[in-house]
Design a protein around this motif. Structure first.
Motif, PDB file in Angstrom:
ATOM      1  N   ALA A   1       0.847  -1.204   0.000  1.00 23.80           N
ATOM      2  CA  ALA A   1       0.000   0.000   0.000  1.00 23.80           C
ATOM      3  C   ALA A   1       0.883   1.255   0.000  1.00 23.80           C
ATOM      4  CB  ALA A   1      -0.924  -0.003   1.214  1.00 23.80           C
ATOM      5  N   ALA A   2       1.983   1.186   0.754  1.00 25.22           N
ATOM      6  CA  ALA A   2       2.921   2.315   0.800  1.00 25.22           C
ATOM      7  C   ALA A   2       3.630   2.489  -0.547  1.00 25.22           C
ATOM      8  CB  ALA A   2       3.943   2.103   1.919  1.00 25.22           C
ATOM      9  N   VAL A   3       3.940   1.380  -1.199  1.00 23.36           N
ATOM     10  CA  VAL A   3       4.562   1.434  -2.535  1.00 23.36           C
ATOM     11  C   VAL A   3       3.606   2.131  -3.512  1.00 23.36           C
ATOM     12  CG1 VAL A   3       5.318   0.047  -4.525  1.00 23.36           C
ATOM     13  CG2 VAL A   3       6.051  -0.591  -2.225  1.00 23.36           C
ATOM     14  N   ALA A   4       2.327   1.778  -3.436  1.00 29.90           N
ATOM     15  CA  ALA A   4       1.327   2.388  -4.331  1.00 29.90           C
ATOM     16  C   ALA A   4       1.262   3.900  -4.108  1.00 29.90           C
ATOM     17  CB  ALA A   4      -0.039   1.751  -4.104  1.00 29.90           C
ATOM     18  N   ALA A   5       1.325   4.321  -2.834  1.00 32.40           N
ATOM     19  CA  ALA A   5       1.278   5.752  -2.508  1.00 32.40           C
ATOM     20  C   ALA A   5       2.532   6.459  -3.027  1.00 32.40           C
ATOM     21  CB  ALA A   5       1.148   5.928  -0.998  1.00 32.40           C
ATOM     22  N   SER A   6       3.675   5.809  -2.835  1.00 32.09           N
ATOM     23  CA  SER A   6       4.948   6.374  -3.290  1.00 32.09           C
ATOM     24  C   SER A   6       4.971   6.481  -4.822  1.00 32.09           C
ATOM     25  CB  SER A   6       6.086   5.486  -2.783  1.00 32.09           C
ATOM     26  OG  SER A   6       7.302   5.855  -3.351  1.00 32.09           O
ATOM     27  N   TYR A   7       4.496   5.435  -5.468  1.00 32.50           N
ATOM     28  CA  TYR A   7       4.432   5.400  -6.936  1.00 32.50           C
ATOM     29  C   TYR A   7       3.558   6.551  -7.432  1.00 32.50           C
ATOM     30  CZ  TYR A   7       4.421   3.119 -11.563  1.00 32.50           C
ATOM     31  OH  TYR A   7       4.610   2.821 -12.898  1.00 32.50           O
ATOM     32  N   HIS A   8       2.448   6.729  -6.739  1.00 28.47           N
ATOM     33  CA  HIS A   8       1.494   7.777  -7.092  1.00 28.47           C
ATOM     34  C   HIS A   8       2.147   9.158  -7.032  1.00 28.47           C
ATOM     35  CE1 HIS A   8      -2.164  10.287  -6.872  1.00 28.47           C
ATOM     36  NE2 HIS A   8      -2.664   9.327  -7.625  1.00 28.47           N
ATOM     37  N   ASN A   9       2.937   9.363  -5.985  1.00 32.48           N
ATOM     38  CA  ASN A   9       3.623  10.663  -5.829  1.00 32.48           C
ATOM     39  C   ASN A   9       4.642  10.911  -6.924  1.00 32.48           C
ATOM     40  OD1 ASN A   9       2.208  11.212  -3.528  1.00 32.48           O
ATOM     41  ND2 ASN A   9       3.760  10.392  -2.146  1.00 32.48           N
TER      42      ASN A   9
ATOM     43  N   ILE B   1      -4.249  -8.420  -5.449  1.00 29.72           N
ATOM     44  CA  ILE B   1      -3.263  -8.255  -4.376  1.00 29.72           C
ATOM     45  C   ILE B   1      -3.145  -6.776  -3.997  1.00 29.72           C
ATOM     46  CG2 ILE B   1      -0.804  -8.464  -3.783  1.00 29.72           C
ATOM     47  CD1 ILE B   1      -0.754 -10.959  -5.693  1.00 29.72           C
ATOM     48  N   LEU B   2      -3.060  -5.916  -5.012  1.00 28.64           N
ATOM     49  CA  LEU B   2      -2.887  -4.482  -4.765  1.00 28.64           C
ATOM     50  C   LEU B   2      -4.106  -3.869  -4.071  1.00 28.64           C
ATOM     51  CD1 LEU B   2      -1.253  -1.871  -5.166  1.00 28.64           C
ATOM     52  CD2 LEU B   2      -2.249  -1.674  -7.452  1.00 28.64           C
ATOM     53  N   ARG B   3      -5.297  -4.169  -4.602  1.00 25.65           N
ATOM     54  CA  ARG B   3      -6.519  -3.574  -4.027  1.00 25.65           C
ATOM     55  C   ARG B   3      -6.777  -4.076  -2.611  1.00 25.65           C
ATOM     56  NH1 ARG B   3      -9.936  -4.357  -9.620  1.00 25.65           N
ATOM     57  NH2 ARG B   3      -9.263  -2.447 -10.658  1.00 25.65           N
ATOM     58  N   CYS B   4      -6.470  -5.341  -2.362  1.00 24.23           N
ATOM     59  CA  CYS B   4      -6.671  -5.876  -1.011  1.00 24.23           C
ATOM     60  C   CYS B   4      -5.629  -5.335  -0.033  1.00 24.23           C
ATOM     61  CB  CYS B   4      -6.671  -7.404  -1.017  1.00 24.23           C
ATOM     62  SG  CYS B   4      -8.176  -8.052  -1.751  1.00 24.23           S
ATOM     63  N   ALA B   5      -4.468  -4.942  -0.554  1.00 23.45           N
ATOM     64  CA  ALA B   5      -3.459  -4.314   0.311  1.00 23.45           C
ATOM     65  C   ALA B   5      -3.920  -2.909   0.691  1.00 23.45           C
ATOM     66  CB  ALA B   5      -2.118  -4.249  -0.418  1.00 23.45           C
ATOM     67  N   GLU B   6      -4.540  -2.217  -0.259  1.00 29.94           N
ATOM     68  CA  GLU B   6      -4.962  -0.836  -0.015  1.00 29.94           C
ATOM     69  C   GLU B   6      -6.270  -0.763   0.769  1.00 29.94           C
ATOM     70  OE1 GLU B   6      -3.335   2.050  -3.334  1.00 29.94           O
ATOM     71  OE2 GLU B   6      -4.618   0.556  -4.273  1.00 29.94           O
ATOM     72  N   ASN B   7      -7.267  -1.537   0.326  1.00 33.29           N
ATOM     73  CA  ASN B   7      -8.579  -1.461   0.964  1.00 33.29           C
ATOM     74  C   ASN B   7      -9.424  -2.681   0.599  1.00 33.29           C
ATOM     75  OD1 ASN B   7     -11.175  -0.849   1.821  1.00 33.29           O
ATOM     76  ND2 ASN B   7     -11.107   1.277   1.185  1.00 33.29           N
ATOM     77  N   PRO B   8      -9.287  -3.775   1.398  1.00 31.27           N
ATOM     78  CA  PRO B   8     -10.011  -5.005   1.039  1.00 31.27           C
ATOM     79  C   PRO B   8     -11.528  -4.816   0.986  1.00 31.27           C
ATOM     80  CG  PRO B   8      -8.841  -5.254   3.150  1.00 31.27           C
ATOM     81  CD  PRO B   8      -8.436  -3.937   2.583  1.00 31.27           C
ATOM     82  N   ALA B   9     -12.075  -3.992   1.869  1.00 31.50           N
ATOM     83  CA  ALA B   9     -13.531  -3.802   1.892  1.00 31.50           C
ATOM     84  C   ALA B   9     -14.022  -3.186   0.583  1.00 31.50           C
ATOM     85  CB  ALA B   9     -13.933  -2.928   3.077  1.00 31.50           C
ATOM     86  N   LYS B  10     -13.262  -2.256   0.067  1.00 31.66           N
ATOM     87  CA  LYS B  10     -13.621  -1.600  -1.200  1.00 31.66           C
ATOM     88  C   LYS B  10     -13.538  -2.615  -2.344  1.00 31.66           C
ATOM     89  CE  LYS B  10     -12.262   2.474  -3.860  1.00 31.66           C
ATOM     90  NZ  LYS B  10     -11.221   3.510  -3.948  1.00 31.66           N
TER      91      LYS B  10
END
Length: 315
Positions: free
Chosen positions: A203-211, A235-244
């Motif tokens: 999830a942190a990698v996704a945020a860093s990538y986004h920046n 894998i990515l979506r469940c790392a960020e927000n499984p409920a979503k």
């Protein structure tokens, strides 16, 4: 956050077993009693009821349910009475070796579970079906999808929340270099990072990538395809927000003409005792409709009553 509602004054598992036996007796099954009892018992209570039933009537409760119920209610109930690892193992086994091979279903279950859950699923799979999960995956899948799944279920990842910002930044850079920056894609890098890193780290990698470069999800969609893409996104979506993620799957199961009951049952039954409260909140937020209302309009009869009992009232 579970949505299961259990009565404050529970009768004994023995009494439940007796009441279920009575509901099966006579002409036709009293399905509403069966739903009323089993939809309001947690995993431990359901297991005790099954033990009592076996002891008292020398028959498995699941065998009886299988004879007495039919259609989607039967499908949902037989999954519900299993313990969580047994249920996941069964879902994956059916997806990999049933009448219809459903690689998306197997991928969804495995790529959305925690490392601890996966280890227990693997043990249960072997005990229950006499087969190694890895072998079934090898037999039914191929290419990068196969490599990712085998790596993902083979590595025991860290489950805590701490991340190392230096490694996070390096992973983001490596993914960029392996994907959007070059012609073609270096799938090995995607497989390594997505299968070896903890959820919090990813999830942190996704945020860093986004920046630095924009959306990692967009990059995955642009650089990969098919089941490999589906597994990475899960894998990515469940790392960020499984409920979503699960709210989206539920929406998909009920969208358009007809309902994908297999998908609907899979998510409702397997998430009720984990995070259904959060899934309901995400569903409401994203689709401006209560999940219970959506289920109500797509299902009917005892099947509807059962699913609605699991997801709880509209709040």
């Amino acid at each position: 956050m579970s949505t299961l509602s259990v009565p404050p004054n529970l009768v004994s598992p023995r009494q439940d077993a007796t009441d279920l036996y009575k509901a099966f007796k006579g002409f036709g099954c009293d399905s509403s009693t069966v739903v009323n009892i089993l939809a309001h018992r947690d995993a431990t209570q359901r297991s005790l009821i099954q033990q009592e039933y076996r002891t008292m009537y020398s028959e498995e409760l699941t065998t009886r349910l299988s004879k007495e119920l039919s259609g989607n209610l039967k499908k949902a109930m037989l999954l519900w009475v299993l313990d969580p690892a047994g249920r996941d193992a069964t879902l994956v086994r059916e997806a990999l070796s049933g009448g219809v091979i459903d690689l998306r279903a197997a991928t969804e279950v495995l790529c959305s579970r925690t490392p601890t859950q996966i280890q227990i699923i693997k043990q249960t799979y072997l005990a229950k079906f006499g087969a190694y999960l890895e072998h079934d995956i090898q037999y039914q899948t191929s290419g990068d999808h196969q490599k990712l799944l085998l790596s993902f279920i083979g590595i025991v990842r860290y489950e805590g929340l701490e991340v190392d910002p230096t490694i996070v930044a390096k992973d983001a850079k490596d993914l960029y270099k392996a994907g959007e920056k070059k012609l073609g894609t270096d799938e090995k890098v995607f497989i390594r990072i997505f299968s070896e890193r903890s959820s919090a780290h990813l999830a942190a990698v996704a945020a860093s990538y986004h920046n630095m470069y924009g959306s990692l999800e967009k990059a995955v969609k642009g650089e990969t395809s098919g089941l490999f893409e589906f597994a990475l996104l899960t894998i990515l979506r469940c790392a960020e927000n499984p409920a979503k993620y699960f709210a989206k799957i539920l929406r998909k199961s009920m969208k358009g003409l007809g309902t994908n009951d297999t998908m609907l049952v899979r998510v409702v039954v397997s998430r009720t005792e984990i995070d259904m409260q959060y899934i309901k909140a995400e569903y409401q937020k994203k689709y401006k409709k209560a999940l219970a209302a959506a289920i109500h309009s797509e299902t009917s009869g005892h099947y509807r009553t059962f699913l609605l009992a699991l997801v709880g009232a509209n709040h």
